[in-house]
Design a protein around this motif. Structure first.
Motif, PDB file in Angstrom:
ATOM      1  N   PHE A   1       0.815  -1.217   0.000  1.00  0.00           N
ATOM      2  CA  PHE A   1       0.000   0.000   0.000  1.00  0.00           C
ATOM      3  C   PHE A   1       0.852   1.274   0.000  1.00  0.00           C
ATOM      4  N   GLY A   2       2.139   1.112  -0.181  1.00  0.00           N
ATOM      5  CA  GLY A   2       2.992   2.284  -0.380  1.00  0.00           C
ATOM      6  C   GLY A   2       3.525   2.942   0.880  1.00  0.00           C
ATOM      7  N   PHE A   3       3.408   2.289   2.039  1.00  0.00           N
ATOM      8  CA  PHE A   3       3.979   2.887   3.248  1.00  0.00           C
ATOM      9  C   PHE A   3       5.492   2.656   3.231  1.00  0.00           C
ATOM     10  N   ASP A   4       6.241   3.731   3.065  1.00  0.00           N
ATOM     11  CA  ASP A   4       7.692   3.581   2.931  1.00  0.00           C
ATOM     12  C   ASP A   4       8.435   4.074   4.168  1.00  0.00           C
ATOM     13  N   ASN A   5       7.704   4.252   5.249  1.00  0.00           N
ATOM     14  CA  ASN A   5       8.332   4.618   6.518  1.00  0.00           C
ATOM     15  C   ASN A   5       7.656   3.808   7.614  1.00  0.00           C
ATOM     16  N   VAL A   6       8.284   2.691   7.970  1.00  0.00           N
ATOM     17  CA  VAL A   6       7.656   1.733   8.891  1.00  0.00           C
ATOM     18  C   VAL A   6       8.562   1.491  10.088  1.00  0.00           C
ATOM     19  N   ASN A   7       7.974   1.532  11.257  1.00  0.00           N
ATOM     20  CA  ASN A   7       8.692   1.162  12.481  1.00  0.00           C
ATOM     21  C   ASN A   7       8.217  -0.208  12.936  1.00  0.00           C
ATOM     22  N   LEU A   8       9.134  -1.001  13.457  1.00  0.00           N
ATOM     23  CA  LEU A   8       8.761  -2.261  14.108  1.00  0.00           C
ATOM     24  C   LEU A   8       9.066  -2.123  15.590  1.00  0.00           C
ATOM     25  N   ASP A   9       8.067  -2.395  16.411  1.00  0.00           N
ATOM     26  CA  ASP A   9       8.257  -2.390  17.862  1.00  0.00           C
ATOM     27  C   ASP A   9       8.672  -3.767  18.330  1.00  0.00           C
ATOM     28  N   LEU A  10       9.792  -3.844  19.030  1.00  0.00           N
ATOM     29  CA  LEU A  10      10.221  -5.124  19.600  1.00  0.00           C
ATOM     30  C   LEU A  10      10.367  -4.979  21.106  1.00  0.00           C
ATOM     31  N   MET A  11      10.114  -6.062  21.821  1.00  0.00           N
ATOM     32  CA  MET A  11      10.363  -6.077  23.273  1.00  0.00           C
ATOM     33  C   MET A  11      11.325  -7.212  23.593  1.00  0.00           C
ATOM     34  N   PHE A  12      12.046  -7.039  24.701  1.00  0.00           N
ATOM     35  CA  PHE A  12      12.951  -8.123  25.097  1.00  0.00           C
ATOM     36  C   PHE A  12      12.927  -8.299  26.612  1.00  0.00           C
ATOM     37  N   ALA A  13      13.637  -9.342  27.034  1.00  0.00           N
ATOM     38  CA  ALA A  13      13.678  -9.735  28.451  1.00  0.00           C
ATOM     39  C   ALA A  13      12.331 -10.284  28.918  1.00  0.00           C
ATOM     40  N   PHE A  14      11.689 -11.049  28.048  1.00  0.00           N
ATOM     41  CA  PHE A  14      10.491 -11.774  28.471  1.00  0.00           C
ATOM     42  C   PHE A  14      10.919 -12.849  29.468  1.00  0.00           C
ATOM     43  N   PRO A  15      10.022 -13.234  30.368  1.00  0.00           N
ATOM     44  CA  PRO A  15      10.377 -14.317  31.283  1.00  0.00           C
ATOM     45  C   PRO A  15      10.802 -15.554  30.499  1.00  0.00           C
ATOM     46  N   GLY A  16      11.990 -16.046  30.803  1.00  0.00           N
ATOM     47  CA  GLY A  16      12.466 -17.281  30.166  1.00  0.00           C
ATOM     48  C   GLY A  16      13.082 -17.082  28.791  1.00  0.00           C
ATOM     49  N   GLN A  17      13.104 -15.853  28.279  1.00  0.00           N
ATOM     50  CA  GLN A  17      13.678 -15.639  26.945  1.00  0.00           C
ATOM     51  C   GLN A  17      15.198 -15.776  26.991  1.00  0.00           C
ATOM     52  N   THR A  18      15.755 -16.482  26.023  1.00  0.00           N
ATOM     53  CA  THR A  18      17.211 -16.620  25.981  1.00  0.00           C
ATOM     54  C   THR A  18      17.806 -15.546  25.075  1.00  0.00           C
ATOM     55  N   LEU A  19      19.120 -15.358  25.229  1.00  0.00           N
ATOM     56  CA  LEU A  19      19.809 -14.373  24.389  1.00  0.00           C
ATOM     57  C   LEU A  19      19.732 -14.797  22.917  1.00  0.00           C
ATOM     58  N   GLU A  20      19.746 -16.088  22.688  1.00  0.00           N
ATOM     59  CA  GLU A  20      19.663 -16.590  21.307  1.00  0.00           C
ATOM     60  C   GLU A  20      18.290 -16.287  20.713  1.00  0.00           C
ATOM     61  N   GLU A  21      17.259 -16.419  21.544  1.00  0.00           N
ATOM     62  CA  GLU A  21      15.908 -16.111  21.035  1.00  0.00           C
ATOM     63  C   GLU A  21      15.796 -14.631  20.687  1.00  0.00           C
ATOM     64  N   TRP A  22      16.368 -13.781  21.532  1.00  0.00           N
ATOM     65  CA  TRP A  22      16.352 -12.340  21.269  1.00  0.00           C
ATOM     66  C   TRP A  22      17.120 -12.027  19.984  1.00  0.00           C
ATOM     67  N   GLU A  23      18.249 -12.673  19.820  1.00  0.00           N
ATOM     68  CA  GLU A  23      19.028 -12.468  18.599  1.00  0.00           C
ATOM     69  C   GLU A  23      18.209 -12.880  17.369  1.00  0.00           C
ATOM     70  N   GLY A  24      17.467 -13.969  17.533  1.00  0.00           N
ATOM     71  CA  GLY A  24      16.613 -14.424  16.423  1.00  0.00           C
ATOM     72  C   GLY A  24      15.585 -13.353  16.055  1.00  0.00           C
ATOM     73  N   ASP A  25      14.955 -12.746  17.065  1.00  0.00           N
ATOM     74  CA  ASP A  25      13.982 -11.666  16.810  1.00  0.00           C
ATOM     75  C   ASP A  25      14.643 -10.497  16.088  1.00  0.00           C
ATOM     76  N   LEU A  26      15.824 -10.124  16.578  1.00  0.00           N
ATOM     77  CA  LEU A  26      16.522  -8.974  15.989  1.00  0.00           C
ATOM     78  C   LEU A  26      16.870  -9.245  14.524  1.00  0.00           C
ATOM     79  N   ARG A  27      17.330 -10.458  14.254  1.00  0.00           N
ATOM     80  CA  ARG A  27      17.733 -10.771  12.875  1.00  0.00           C
ATOM     81  C   ARG A  27      16.508 -10.816  11.959  1.00  0.00           C
ATOM     82  N   GLU A  28      15.412 -11.373  12.453  1.00  0.00           N
ATOM     83  CA  GLU A  28      14.189 -11.402  11.629  1.00  0.00           C
ATOM     84  C   GLU A  28      13.727  -9.977  11.334  1.00  0.00           C
TER      85      GLU A  28
END
Ligand code: SF4
Length: 401
Positions: A171-198
């Motif tokens: 639809f032509g939106f060329d300025n998009v922000n993605l909101d991410l959160m981290f430090a969920f209970p039980g989240q590993t550093l590898e899982e966070w890295e996976g989110d960041l890379r995606e």
């Protein structure tokens, strides 16, 4: 709400030292709090409610009435619709709200952001948003991990995010922000890295990364107090570092403690706020800094509407702005920015602010490797300094008592 539009204030330069007389030409932000959510996320501390019959109508009429009451003295440079879930508004109400905002004299704002959840990204809504002039979307991803989404009580999925993102591009939106959160209970550093890379692979212009906080009166707080989940500050610091490593490696610039962007794609609305400009908040629970005062609307649809019936708004948390308050906030919020604070401009705007005692404190920060530029005209925090920015902010406040 996503996390991009956090309740903050702001800055140091180009604001003519005006604390809101209505005469200054500082950028004006307009925030609209759309207080509706289909379900309540476990971490949510924002005011929101399930929409009932007639609520959208009453809300949009209320915004019209509130704007009439405020009667802004200049057109907004930036507009931000947050919530809640602005994406729950049906297209006809999006258009109507858009006409109300777009009808302010001066025409189209430079930046007009709307927060959307992946599930609310539908053709009809996107058409309506494009029509009214929205040019930036903030997509509430939080995490791509289904297990973690379940932990925070969020109904979403990786597939929903990817689909919503490609729909926005379509639809032509060329300025998009993605909101991410981290430090969920039980989240590993590898899982966070996976989110960041995606997230980085999607290629958005902006990314906000916020540490999950445990606010009182949330479902997550209850789990914490029952010992079902635990805090781990060391892990949080490692998560911060991982975000810098992955996102800067992907070509994004960290321009603020929690925000990254591609060249020239900073969030202008938030920048004006961190720089202590002026903003008007409309809707339940929305906060304003305008015409020499900070205030907030009641955090309840009925209370907000009842106030408007009596010709009242901004009845909560009223604070008269003083030079000291604005100077302190300019420093504290300015230090969240990578480029730091222009001390000469701060001194020009608020003469006497950078006292010898405060200058001495800055030198101590520099000596501890937490800041740079103490002897020059721009103070900025080092990577280590940014990790303890909250403590530095508290210290700075003591120089303004
Ligand atoms: S979407 Fe979730 S976090 Fe955002 S306002 Fe609604 S309940 Fe709160």
């Amino acid at each position: 709400m996503g996390t991009e539009m956090m309740p903050v204030r702001p800055e140091e330069r180009g604001l003519a030292g005006d604390s809101g007389s209505g005469e200054c030409a500082a950028p004006l932000g307009l925030y609209v709090h759309v207080p509706f959510c289909a379900v309540t996320c476990d971490f949510c501390a924002f005011y929101q409610k399930r929409p009932e019959k007639g609520d959208f109508r009453r809300f949009v009429d209320g915004i019209r009435r509130e704007l009439d009451l405020v009667s802004p003295d200049r057109p907004p440079s930036t507009v931000f619709w947050g919530g809640g879930t602005p994406g729950l508004l049906p297209p006809e109400f999006i258009r109507e709200l858009g006409e109300i905002i777009g009808g302010l004299r001066g025409g189209v704002p430079e930046e007009w952001t709307v927060e959307l959840t992946p599930e609310s990204v539908r053709d009809g809504r996107l058409e309506a948003l494009r029509e009214i002039g929205v040019n930036r979307v903030s997509l509430g991803v939080q995490t791509f991990d289904t297990r973690l989404l379940e932990i925070i009580g969020r109904r979403s999925s990786r597939e929903a995010v990817v689909k919503a993102y490609s729909k926005l591009r379509e639809f032509g939106f060329d300025n998009v922000n993605l909101d991410l959160m981290f430090a969920f209970p039980g989240q590993t550093l590898e899982e966070w890295e996976g989110d960041l890379r995606e997230a980085a692979e999607l290629g958005s212009e902006h990314l906000s990364t916020y540490c999950l906080t445990f606010e009182e009166d949330t479902a997550l707080w209850v789990k914490l107090s029952r010992g079902e989940v635990a805090l781990d500050e060391d892990k949080e610091i490692a998560f911060f570092g991982k975000a810098e490593e992955v996102l800067e490696g992907a070509g994004l610039f960290k321009y603020e403690t929690s925000n990254y962007c591609r060249s020239g794609r900073e969030c202008l609305h938030n920048l004006h706020t961190w720089r202590m400009s002026e903003w008007i908040g409309l809707g339940p629970a929305a906060a304003s800094q305008y015409r020499g005062r900070r205030c907030a609307n009641p955090a309840g649809l009925e209370e907000w509407l009842a106030g408007l019936d009596d010709g009242r708004r901004g009845s909560e948390d009223r604070v008269e702005l003083t030079r000291e308050l604005l100077a302190a906030d300019s420093l504290i919020f300015g230090l969240r920015l990578r480029h730091g604070v222009d001390l000469a401009a701060l001194e020009e705007r608020f003469p006497g602010t950078v006292s010898p005692a405060l200058r001495g404190y800055f030198c101590r920060l520099e000596g501890e490797g937490l800041a740079g530029g103490a002897d020059e005209d721009r103070l900025w925090l080092t990577r280590r300094g940014r990790l303890v920015a909250d403590r530095i902010g508290s210290d700075i406040l003591e120089y303004f008592d």
